[in-house]
Design an enzyme around this catalytic site. Structure first.
Site, mmCIF file in Angstrom:
data_model
loop_
_atom_site.group_PDB
_atom_site.id
_atom_site.type_symbol
_atom_site.label_atom_id
_atom_site.label_comp_id
_atom_site.label_asym_id
_atom_site.label_seq_id
_atom_site.Cartn_x
_atom_site.Cartn_y
_atom_site.Cartn_z
ATOM 1 N N CYS A 70 51.255 28.644 41.982
ATOM 2 C CA CYS A 70 49.993 27.983 42.345
ATOM 3 C C CYS A 70 50.261 26.482 42.385
ATOM 4 O O CYS A 70 49.906 25.669 43.367
ATOM 5 C CB CYS A 70 48.883 28.253 41.329
ATOM 6 S SG CYS A 70 49.046 27.617 39.734
ATOM 7 N N HIS A 118 45.965 27.348 36.195
ATOM 8 C CA HIS A 118 45.879 27.814 37.584
ATOM 9 C C HIS A 118 45.261 26.760 38.622
ATOM 10 O O HIS A 118 44.196 26.058 38.149
ATOM 11 C CB HIS A 118 44.875 29.175 37.788
ATOM 12 C CG HIS A 118 45.220 29.759 39.317
ATOM 13 N ND1 HIS A 118 46.373 30.160 39.785
ATOM 14 C CD2 HIS A 118 44.283 29.961 40.300
ATOM 15 C CE1 HIS A 118 46.293 30.823 40.864
ATOM 16 N NE2 HIS A 118 44.972 30.573 41.415
ATOM 17 N N HIS A 130 44.745 29.788 47.356
ATOM 18 C CA HIS A 130 45.731 29.583 46.384
ATOM 19 C C HIS A 130 46.786 30.635 46.349
ATOM 20 O O HIS A 130 46.639 31.474 47.296
ATOM 21 C CB HIS A 130 44.666 29.778 45.144
ATOM 22 C CG HIS A 130 44.204 30.953 44.988
ATOM 23 N ND1 HIS A 130 44.252 31.722 43.799
ATOM 24 C CD2 HIS A 130 43.262 31.472 45.647
ATOM 25 C CE1 HIS A 130 43.583 32.661 43.723
ATOM 26 N NE2 HIS A 130 42.916 32.962 44.931
#
Length: 158
Positions: A70, A118, A130
């Site tokens: 990510c 994240h 993402h």
């Protein structure tokens, strides 16, 4: 003692007191990020979408676009508009300025979990892009479902 010498000493004392009582932040500008220009927003979204489907790999190197995790993904996308981001989502969450969820703009970074681990890029209309797990780079909803439930914060960095 001449005027110049006295002024130099007073300036030195004032600076020392400022640093002692206010820290470096008292003399350094605050870190604020203004919204990206329309051109930058468009480039962020088009660059990010170019990688839809690219595989996810935890700890991916920032020197490849064959796969991403990510934060290597967000780091790569923002590099294309001249914005340098740190390597991890936790460190990226400390950059730029806080943005309330209701004030998100295209190009804002959105963060998940507590502690943060994240990150994705808000692309408008309640969606963000993402990468994670099997889908790799993908678009998800920020307004309902799992990601909405685990949303933590957002930052404006460009």
């Amino acid at each position: 003692m001449n005027k110049y010498s006295l002024r130099t000493r007073l300036t030195t004392v004032a600076l020392s007191l400022t640093l002692a009582f206010g820290g470096a932040a008292a003399v350094l500008p605050a870190q604020h990020a203004s919204a990206a220009t329309a051109s930058e927003k468009s480039k962020i979204v088009s660059t990010a979408k170019r990688y839809i489907g690219v595989k996810y790999k935890f700890g991916a190197s920032t020197s490849t676009t064959r796969y991403f995790d990510c934060s290597s993904f967000t780091k790569h996308v923002f590099k294309q508009i001249g914005t340098t981001l740190p390597r991890t989502s936790k460190e990226q969450s400390k950059r730029g300025s806080y943005v309330a969820k209701k004030n998100l703009q295209v190009g804002d970074l959105v963060f998940f979990y507590s502690p943060i681990h994240h990150v994705g890029i808000y692309i408008g209309n309640g969606k963000f892009i993402h990468t994670y797990g099997k889908p790799g780079v993908t678009v998800s909803s920020l307004t309902s479902g799992w990601w909405s439930d685990h949303y933590t914060t957002a930052r404006r960095v460009a």
